[in-house]
Write a protein that holds these residues in place. Structure first.
Motif, PDB file in Angstrom:
ATOM      1  N   VAL A  79       0.867  -1.171   0.000  1.00 24.25           N
ATOM      2  CA  VAL A  79       0.000   0.000   0.000  1.00 24.25           C
ATOM      3  C   VAL A  79       0.907   1.225   0.000  1.00 24.25           C
ATOM      4  O   VAL A  79       1.779   1.343   0.862  1.00 24.25           O
ATOM      5  N   THR A  80       0.701   2.113  -0.959  1.00 18.77           N
ATOM      6  CA  THR A  80       1.471   3.344  -0.998  1.00 18.77           C
ATOM      7  C   THR A  80       0.634   4.464  -0.411  1.00 18.77           C
ATOM      8  O   THR A  80      -0.527   4.655  -0.786  1.00 18.77           O
ATOM      9  N   ALA A  81       1.212   5.185   0.540  1.00 15.68           N
ATOM     10  CA  ALA A  81       0.563   6.352   1.129  1.00 15.68           C
ATOM     11  C   ALA A  81       1.639   7.400   1.365  1.00 15.68           C
ATOM     12  O   ALA A  81       2.512   7.221   2.215  1.00 15.68           O
ATOM     13  N   GLY A  82       1.621   8.434   0.586  1.00 14.99           N
ATOM     14  CA  GLY A  82       2.622   9.489   0.725  1.00 14.99           C
ATOM     15  C   GLY A  82       4.003   8.978   0.395  1.00 14.99           C
ATOM     16  O   GLY A  82       4.250   8.415  -0.666  1.00 14.99           O
ATOM     17  N   SER A  83       4.925   9.131   1.353  1.00 17.19           N
ATOM     18  CA  SER A  83       6.317   8.772   1.117  1.00 17.19           C
ATOM     19  C   SER A  83       6.638   7.315   1.410  1.00 17.19           C
ATOM     20  O   SER A  83       7.776   6.896   1.257  1.00 17.19           O
ATOM     21  N   ARG A  84       5.647   6.529   1.822  1.00 21.51           N
ATOM     22  CA  ARG A  84       5.917   5.147   2.251  1.00 21.51           C
ATOM     23  C   ARG A  84       5.178   4.128   1.405  1.00 21.51           C
ATOM     24  O   ARG A  84       4.066   4.363   0.932  1.00 21.51           O
ATOM     25  N   VAL A  85       5.787   2.988   1.282  1.00 18.81           N
ATOM     26  CA  VAL A  85       5.124   1.799   0.752  1.00 18.81           C
ATOM     27  C   VAL A  85       5.062   0.835   1.924  1.00 18.81           C
ATOM     28  O   VAL A  85       6.090   0.450   2.488  1.00 18.81           O
ATOM     29  N   TYR A  86       3.853   0.470   2.322  1.00 20.79           N
ATOM     30  CA  TYR A  86       3.627  -0.414   3.467  1.00 20.79           C
ATOM     31  C   TYR A  86       3.389  -1.834   2.972  1.00 20.79           C
ATOM     32  O   TYR A  86       2.713  -2.036   1.965  1.00 20.79           O
ATOM     33  N   ALA A  87       3.907  -2.807   3.707  1.00 16.69           N
ATOM     34  CA  ALA A  87       3.622  -4.211   3.444  1.00 16.69           C
ATOM     35  C   ALA A  87       2.468  -4.603   4.373  1.00 16.69           C
ATOM     36  O   ALA A  87       2.668  -4.828   5.564  1.00 16.69           O
ATOM     37  N   ALA A  88       1.264  -4.622   3.831  1.00 13.28           N
ATOM     38  CA  ALA A  88       0.070  -4.930   4.620  1.00 13.28           C
ATOM     39  C   ALA A  88      -0.261  -6.404   4.501  1.00 13.28           C
ATOM     40  O   ALA A  88      -0.009  -7.032   3.468  1.00 13.28           O
ATOM     41  N   LYS A  89      -0.825  -6.953   5.556  1.00 12.80           N
ATOM     42  CA  LYS A  89      -1.266  -8.347   5.535  1.00 12.80           C
ATOM     43  C   LYS A  89      -2.553  -8.487   4.739  1.00 12.80           C
ATOM     44  O   LYS A  89      -2.838  -9.553   4.196  1.00 12.80           O
ATOM     45  N   ALA A  90      -3.317  -7.416   4.669  1.00 10.38           N
ATOM     46  CA  ALA A  90      -4.501  -7.339   3.824  1.00 10.38           C
ATOM     47  C   ALA A  90      -4.801  -5.871   3.590  1.00 10.38           C
ATOM     48  O   ALA A  90      -4.631  -5.045   4.488  1.00 10.38           O
ATOM     49  N   CYS A  91      -5.215  -5.551   2.384  1.00 18.80           N
ATOM     50  CA  CYS A  91      -5.654  -4.200   2.069  1.00 18.80           C
ATOM     51  C   CYS A  91      -6.755  -4.320   1.038  1.00 18.80           C
ATOM     52  O   CYS A  91      -6.525  -4.706  -0.100  1.00 18.80           O
ATOM     53  N   GLU A  92      -7.944  -4.042   1.508  1.00 16.42           N
ATOM     54  CA  GLU A  92      -9.129  -4.117   0.675  1.00 16.42           C
ATOM     55  C   GLU A  92      -9.913  -2.836   0.916  1.00 16.42           C
ATOM     56  O   GLU A  92      -9.601  -2.099   1.858  1.00 16.42           O
ATOM     57  N   PRO A  93     -10.947  -2.573   0.142  1.00 14.30           N
ATOM     58  CA  PRO A  93     -11.690  -1.333   0.361  1.00 14.30           C
ATOM     59  C   PRO A  93     -12.198  -1.174   1.803  1.00 14.30           C
ATOM     60  O   PRO A  93     -12.214  -0.069   2.321  1.00 14.30           O
ATOM     61  N   GLU A  94     -12.541  -2.270   2.447  1.00 12.80           N
ATOM     62  CA  GLU A  94     -13.094  -2.162   3.800  1.00 12.80           C
ATOM     63  C   GLU A  94     -12.101  -2.504   4.904  1.00 12.80           C
ATOM     64  O   GLU A  94     -12.359  -2.234   6.070  1.00 12.80           O
ATOM     65  N   LEU A  95     -10.940  -3.086   4.585  1.00 16.22           N
ATOM     66  CA  LEU A  95     -10.037  -3.597   5.612  1.00 16.22           C
ATOM     67  C   LEU A  95      -8.569  -3.312   5.314  1.00 16.22           C
ATOM     68  O   LEU A  95      -8.093  -3.580   4.217  1.00 16.22           O
ATOM     69  N   LEU A  96      -7.878  -2.774   6.335  1.00 11.38           N
ATOM     70  CA  LEU A  96      -6.420  -2.697   6.320  1.00 11.38           C
ATOM     71  C   LEU A  96      -5.947  -3.504   7.518  1.00 11.38           C
ATOM     72  O   LEU A  96      -6.329  -3.212   8.654  1.00 11.38           O
ATOM     73  N   TRP A  97      -5.145  -4.534   7.279  1.00  9.71           N
ATOM     74  CA  TRP A  97      -4.571  -5.359   8.344  1.00  9.71           C
ATOM     75  C   TRP A  97      -3.065  -5.207   8.233  1.00  9.71           C
ATOM     76  O   TRP A  97      -2.473  -5.538   7.195  1.00  9.71           O
ATOM     77  N   ILE A  98      -2.448  -4.677   9.272  1.00  9.91           N
ATOM     78  CA  ILE A  98      -1.030  -4.337   9.220  1.00  9.91           C
ATOM     79  C   ILE A  98      -0.394  -4.565  10.582  1.00  9.91           C
ATOM     80  O   ILE A  98      -1.070  -4.469  11.607  1.00  9.91           O
TER      81      ILE A  98
END
Length: 174
Positions: A40-59
């Motif tokens: 998941v890219t947000a601003g200056s970071r790329v995050y390694a999320a366990k799940a990223c869906e429209p309703e859920l971010l698991w990190i």
């Protein structure tokens, strides 16, 4: 210049300890398999999320609060999913220093962004977490401030600290 208003405390979600499969399942949450892991890219970071869906971010806590993250990134991240699961949250220690103190500051910033958006939040840790007590005992003023802000933001969330508690809550629906 007027100060910005503080974000409200997070009103929805739970603090789960130890975050067992049973505890998670009561809330319809299931640890994401590797096939659901996303970047998941947000601003200056790329995050390694366990799940990223429209309703859920698991990190994980360590991924969310990695050194070098900009506080501004969290507003962009919060504009996404309405439900966040942050797992691997460590027990706050008054002696946390250096990178761990910075991580707590970033965690407070992430929570503030989520609260401003009205995000539902599940905080998952292996052992009971008492941010207020750790903040009162911390020597470092920055750590004390970050832990106190974390405590304030999470004050509205119910704590579920055993499978027995979650079983009773699941039955009562509260």
């Amino acid at each position: 210049m007027a100060a910005e208003p503080e974000p409200p405390a997070l009103p929805e979600g739970r603090i789960l300890v130890p975050g067992s499969s049973r505890q998670l399942a009561v809330y319809g949450l299931f640890p994401p398999p590797a096939g659901r892991h996303r970047t998941v890219t947000a601003g200056s970071r790329v995050y390694a999320a366990k799940a990223c869906e429209p309703e859920l971010l698991w990190i994980s806590f360590d991924e969310l609060c990695a050194p070098g993250t900009s506080r501004a990134d969290y507003s962009l991240l919060a504009a996404g999913a309405e439900l966040w699961v942050i797992d691997g949250v460590p027990v706050p220690e008054p002696s946390d220093a250096g990178p761990r103190a910075e991580a707590w500051d970033l965690f407070a910033a992430a929570l503030a962004a989520a609260a401003a958006r009205g995000t539902t939040l599940f905080v998952v840790g292996a052992a009971p977490m008492d941010w207020a007590a750790a903040s009162r005992s911390a020597d470092d003023p920055g750590l004390r401030s970050a832990l106190a802000e974390t405590s304030r933001l999470l004050a509205g969330l119910k704590r579920v600290e055993s499978d027995e508690t979650v079983a009773m809550e699941g039955v009562s629906g509260s």
